[in-house]
Design a protein around this motif. Structure first.
Motif, PDB file in Angstrom:
ATOM      1  N   ASP A 140       0.823  -1.212   0.000  1.00  0.00           N
ATOM      2  CA  ASP A 140       0.000   0.000   0.000  1.00  0.00           C
ATOM      3  C   ASP A 140       0.859   1.264   0.000  1.00  0.00           C
ATOM      4  O   ASP A 140       0.586   2.211  -0.740  1.00  0.00           O
ATOM      5  CB  ASP A 140      -0.940   0.004   1.207  1.00  0.00           C
ATOM      6  N   ILE A 167       1.223   4.086  -3.120  1.00  0.00           N
ATOM      7  CA  ILE A 167       1.104   5.533  -2.952  1.00  0.00           C
ATOM      8  C   ILE A 167       2.364   6.226  -3.451  1.00  0.00           C
ATOM      9  O   ILE A 167       2.297   7.247  -4.165  1.00  0.00           O
ATOM     10  CB  ILE A 167       0.836   5.884  -1.483  1.00  0.00           C
ATOM     11  N   ALA A 177       2.412   6.173  -7.163  1.00  0.00           N
ATOM     12  CA  ALA A 177       1.428   7.122  -7.674  1.00  0.00           C
ATOM     13  C   ALA A 177       1.970   8.539  -7.641  1.00  0.00           C
ATOM     14  O   ALA A 177       1.790   9.320  -8.581  1.00  0.00           O
ATOM     15  CB  ALA A 177       0.133   7.019  -6.873  1.00  0.00           C
ATOM     16  N   ILE A 206      -4.718  11.458  -6.896  1.00  0.00           N
ATOM     17  CA  ILE A 206      -4.316  10.133  -6.413  1.00  0.00           C
ATOM     18  C   ILE A 206      -5.367   9.611  -5.438  1.00  0.00           C
ATOM     19  O   ILE A 206      -5.734  10.298  -4.490  1.00  0.00           O
ATOM     20  CB  ILE A 206      -2.942  10.214  -5.724  1.00  0.00           C
ATOM     21  N   GLU A 241      -7.054   6.460  -2.811  1.00  0.00           N
ATOM     22  CA  GLU A 241      -6.601   5.756  -1.606  1.00  0.00           C
ATOM     23  C   GLU A 241      -6.098   4.352  -1.971  1.00  0.00           C
ATOM     24  O   GLU A 241      -6.641   3.710  -2.870  1.00  0.00           O
ATOM     25  CB  GLU A 241      -7.744   5.646  -0.598  1.00  0.00           C
ATOM     26  N   PRO A 242      -5.094   3.863  -1.246  1.00  0.00           N
ATOM     27  CA  PRO A 242      -4.567   2.531  -1.565  1.00  0.00           C
ATOM     28  C   PRO A 242      -5.422   1.426  -0.964  1.00  0.00           C
ATOM     29  O   PRO A 242      -6.005   1.584   0.116  1.00  0.00           O
ATOM     30  CB  PRO A 242      -3.180   2.556  -0.917  1.00  0.00           C
ATOM     31  N   VAL A 292      -3.736   1.610  -6.384  1.00  0.00           N
ATOM     32  CA  VAL A 292      -4.146   3.011  -6.305  1.00  0.00           C
ATOM     33  C   VAL A 292      -4.607   3.438  -7.695  1.00  0.00           C
ATOM     34  O   VAL A 292      -3.928   3.159  -8.695  1.00  0.00           O
ATOM     35  CB  VAL A 292      -2.988   3.923  -5.838  1.00  0.00           C
TER      36      VAL A 292
END
Length: 332
Positions: free
Chosen positions: A64, A68, A71, A81, A83-84, A89
């Motif tokens: 996760d 991010i 991203a 961007i 949320e993971p 993402v």
């Protein structure tokens, strides 16, 4: 990261590799879960003496967090961007415009094991809120060095961005003989005006001009003086040669012919030119006859890019041949 089979107590703090089911076949614990001490009674209930877990190295980045970070590396201007979740993402547009992608940087990142970025095709016209790309980290974690390699490939500008439409004042010139004027206006203008409106722009004026180089030059000049920052021309017949009336009028005004002809169907008889005025370089599209249809054609491919102030030339037009046989995609 390494995969190990450990007793439950030793597996605490590590990541579960597989879903675990209870006696009824229902999911009891999900893969990707970082096991905690409070999970030990549940593992005992399931009768498990050992579980498969991913053991991260000190320099590993959890999926996760890695998603991010990737991203943030990939996203440029006009990109939001999400949320993971489970190493994924999603990226969405914050403005309307063509999606610009650094293809070489994207390839370099996707060649790094465990990192994946899937995007819409380059130059797709997108609207605010539309999904542009999805990032997925394949393993449960990746080395921090791999993310550093991705950042080096992307550079400071990112890999994808949405180019805002800055040329919003469009002038239209319809060129024909007096006898065909009403037919040309009836057949051409609604589709051209619809394309302009679809992109949130304004048609500031439409001038009807005879098939005369001097008159066409004067009409184009009047559109520029009226504030047009992009011009679309169309007529009784398409531009048939670089020496035709419209390109000659462009040259009379001191403009330049960027390219004539395109490996795109419909849209082979495209003229792309530029006029110079008060420090600005104003794009001019000499639209082929296919512009009278709302089906996708060459104008739909280049108009958003020109409105986003991308300078297109021979190379960019010729590159449209890859995928240039267009299907019946209706615009409006």
């Amino acid at each position: 990261m390494r995969i190990e089979t450990l007793p439950p107590a030793a597996a605490v703090g590590h990541i579960l590799c597989h879903n675990l089911a209870d006696a009824q076949g229902r999911k009891a614990l999900s893969k990707g879960r970082r096991l905690r001490a409070e999970d030990l009674p549940r593992l005992a209930e399931l009768g498990l003496s050992a579980v498969r877990v991913a053991v991260l190295a000190p320099d590993d980045v959890h999926e996760d967090e890695a998603a991010i970070r990737l991203a943030q590396i990939v996203a440029g201007s006009g990109v939001a961007i999400g949320e993971p979740h489970a190493g994924r993402v999603n990226l969405r547009a914050t403005v309307a415009g063509p999606l610009m992608i650094d293809a070489e940087a994207l390839l370099a990142i996707n060649l790094i094991d465990g990192l994946t970025v899937a995007t819409l095709p380059p130059y797709t016209f997108v609207t605010a809120g539309q999904m542009l790309a999805t990032i997925k980290i394949i393993p449960f974690a990746v080395p921090a060095l791999d993310l550093a390699q991705a950042a080096a490939a992307a550079g400071d500008a990112g890999v994808l961005r949405v180019a805002a439409l800055v040329r919003q004042r469009v002038g239209v010139a319809l060129v024909s003989s007096p006898a065909a004027r009403a037919r040309v206006e009836r057949g051409m203008l609604p589709a051209i005006a619809g394309r302009i409106s679809d992109l949130g722009a304004t048609m500031i004026a439409c001038r009807e001009l005879p098939l005369d180089e001097q008159e066409v030059a004067a009409g184009l000049s009047a559109l520029v003086e009226a504030g047009a920052d992009l011009i679309i021309t169309a007529g009784e017949t398409s531009v048939v040669d670089r020496d035709d009336v419209i390109p000659r009028a462009v040259l009379r005004l001191g403009g330049e012919i960027a390219h004539y002809g395109a490996p795109v169907e419909p849209g082979n008889l495209l003229l792309l030119a530029y006029l110079h005025h008060a420090g600005d370089t104003i794009p001019l599209i000499g639209a082929p006859g296919c512009v009278r249809s709302r089906d996708q054609n060459i104008v739909d491919l280049i108009l958003p890019r020109l409105m986003a102030n991308e300078r297109l030339g021979r190379r960019e037009i010729v590159a449209l041949g890859l995928g240039g046989l267009l299907g019946p995609v209706r615009r409006g």
